[in-house]
Scaffold this motif. Structure first.
Motif, PDB file in Angstrom:
ATOM      1  N   LEU A   1      15.383 -36.461  33.360  1.00 18.74           N
ATOM      2  CA  LEU A   1      14.495 -37.590  33.106  1.00 18.74           C
ATOM      3  C   LEU A   1      13.174 -37.101  32.520  1.00 18.74           C
ATOM      4  N   SER A   2      12.564 -37.973  31.726  1.00 21.29           N
ATOM      5  CA  SER A   2      11.233 -37.676  31.188  1.00 21.29           C
ATOM      6  C   SER A   2      10.418 -38.964  31.207  1.00 21.29           C
TER       7      SER A   2
ATOM      8  N   VAL B   1      14.666 -34.439  37.580  1.00 26.60           N
ATOM      9  CA  VAL B   1      16.129 -34.438  37.583  1.00 26.60           C
ATOM     10  C   VAL B   1      16.611 -35.465  38.598  1.00 26.60           C
ATOM     11  N   LEU B   2      17.552 -36.278  38.197  1.00 32.56           N
ATOM     12  CA  LEU B   2      18.209 -37.229  39.094  1.00 32.56           C
ATOM     13  C   LEU B   2      19.500 -36.607  39.603  1.00 32.56           C
TER      14      LEU B   2
ATOM     15  N   ASP C   1      12.124 -30.643  38.157  1.00 29.95           N
ATOM     16  CA  ASP C   1      12.916 -29.990  37.115  1.00 29.95           C
ATOM     17  C   ASP C   1      12.455 -28.542  36.998  1.00 29.95           C
ATOM     18  N   LEU C   2      13.322 -27.602  37.327  1.00 36.49           N
ATOM     19  CA  LEU C   2      12.970 -26.183  37.303  1.00 36.49           C
ATOM     20  C   LEU C   2      13.204 -25.539  35.943  1.00 36.49           C
TER      21      LEU C   2
ATOM     22  N   ARG D   1       9.958 -16.530  41.911  1.00 34.21           N
ATOM     23  CA  ARG D   1      10.371 -16.480  40.501  1.00 34.21           C
ATOM     24  C   ARG D   1      11.822 -16.908  40.310  1.00 34.21           C
ATOM     25  N   VAL D   2      12.559 -17.083  41.379  1.00 37.73           N
ATOM     26  CA  VAL D   2      13.973 -17.464  41.289  1.00 37.73           C
ATOM     27  C   VAL D   2      14.117 -18.915  41.756  1.00 37.73           C
ATOM     28  N   GLY D   3      14.410 -19.810  40.818  1.00 30.59           N
ATOM     29  CA  GLY D   3      14.656 -21.199  41.167  1.00 30.59           C
ATOM     30  C   GLY D   3      16.051 -21.366  41.739  1.00 30.59           C
TER      31      GLY D   3
END
Length: 362
Positions: free
Chosen positions: A38-39, A46-47, A109-110, A238-240
């Motif tokens: 989404l934006s 994010v959905l 949103d990553l 640093r790790v999503g």
């Protein structure tokens, strides 16, 4: 997607203030969950669309595989475990809005820097060497393993998520996947009752190594499709992390071998061994009750167990779910299996697999 589900999603987004957001599909995984990117006025989200229920059709008279293997059947475990990870300073996505009853989450949103794509390119987005990304992945696991495994985690609505253990139910369910799917689909043969009995007896003898050491929370699918590089953050953040709802309590080695024997991307044996040595050195210094010899035996045992489950999973995705693309991972998974079978503790298992699987796979 049904029109009624779409109406439910629209109402959820409206209540969250995202009714005017642009929506587009986001590539999913092998699960029943669905995602959209989404934006809204330049702000991303994010959905997650996850109606509750088992992960696959239920066979009459049998419990759903998701129930037997302790796989999450709704979004509540994702919410509870994600909050635990964020409390540890790890980069699980923030939850902007949630409708737990209807299975809808609006998430941070990553980004797009998925580990798998960076590994394929050979470097991070800003030129980081792959070893830096792998060390960050190890640092994330060490942070996760630095605290006692939580038995119960709050969901946020007054309820709690009881974190399952890697118990006999999930253990046997995972072991059966190769017998139930690889044999009939790939070998065009059925695993006989005596074959099943011998196979399970071998794994009964290996159970002590599966349970060895200090138990931890492990994320279960800690590998490149579920990890994103967030190079502008520091340390373990640093790790999503994006796929952890099926987390269990069990051996420290499970996530380490999942990461260093990535089912979706080649990990050369040289990198695996170097990063394994890095983990062991850090664990010796940082983790209470760490025993290297015990850990390496557990690593090989769980690596073999995980590889065998995947060797059965790929044909299941092909035959049951109509997803033939996953069979491309079979040669890599077989290679990882052979690496693990080199450990002396697995000599009897190696003999059985040589006779019943590996010789026929060739």
């Amino acid at each position: 997607m049904s029109s009624s589900r779409e109406e439910t999603i629209r109402a959820f987004l409206a209540s969250a203030g995202w009714a005017a957001a642009e929506r587009r599909p986001l590539a999913g995984d092998a699960s029943t969950r669905r995602y959209e990117r989404l934006s809204l006025n330049g702000r991303p989200a994010v959905l997650m669309d996850w109606p509750s229920g088992p992960d696959a059709p239920v066979v009459p008279g049998r419990a759903a595989y998701s129930r037997i293997a302790h796989l999450a059947e709704d979004c509540r475990p994702f919410v509870a475990i994600g909050e635990h990870l964020r409390r540890l300073g790890l980069a699980a996505p923030e939850i902007y809005a949630a409708d737990l009853e209807r299975g809808l989450l609006l998430l941070e949103d990553l980004g797009d820097n998925v580990y798998g794509e960076l590994i394929a390119r050979g470097a991070g987005p800003s030129g980081e060497k792959l070893d830096e990304l792998y060390r960050a992945g190890i640092e994330t696991l060490l942070r996760l393993q630095s605290v006692p495994a939580p038995a119960m985690l709050p969901v946020g609505d007054g309820s709690e998520h009881k974190v399952p253990h890697f118990d006999e139910s999930v253990y046997r369910a995972e072991l059966d996947v190769i017998l139930d799917w690889y044999f009939p689909v790939v070998l065009k043969d059925e695993a006989s009752p005596s074959m099943r009995e011998d196979y399970h007896a071998l794994w009964t003898s290996l159970r002590a190594m599966v349970d060895a050491g200090v138990p931890t929370l492990f994320l279960r699918d800690y590998h490149s499709p579920n990890m994103l590089w967030l190079g502008d953050r520091a340390g373990a953040a640093r790790v999503g992390l994006i796929d952890y709802q099926d987390a269990l309590i069990g051996n420290r080695a499970y996530d380490v071998v999942s990461f260093l024997q990535d089912a979706r991307r080649d990990v050369p044996v040289e990198r695996e061994q170097a990063m394994l040595a890095h983990y062991v050195a850090q664990a010796n210094a940082e983790l209470q009750g760490f025993d290297e010899e015990q850990f390496r035996a557990s690593y090989a045992t769980l690596g073999a167990e995980r590889a065998l489950r995947l060797i059965g999973l790929w044909p299941r995705l092909l035959k049951r779910d109509g997803k033939p693309q996953y069979m491309a991972h079979m040669p890599r998974t077989m290679d990882y299996l052979r690496r693990n079978l080199a450990h002396p503790a697995l000599s009897d298992l190696r003999l059985w697999l040589d006779a019943n699987v590996l010789s026929r796979a060739r």
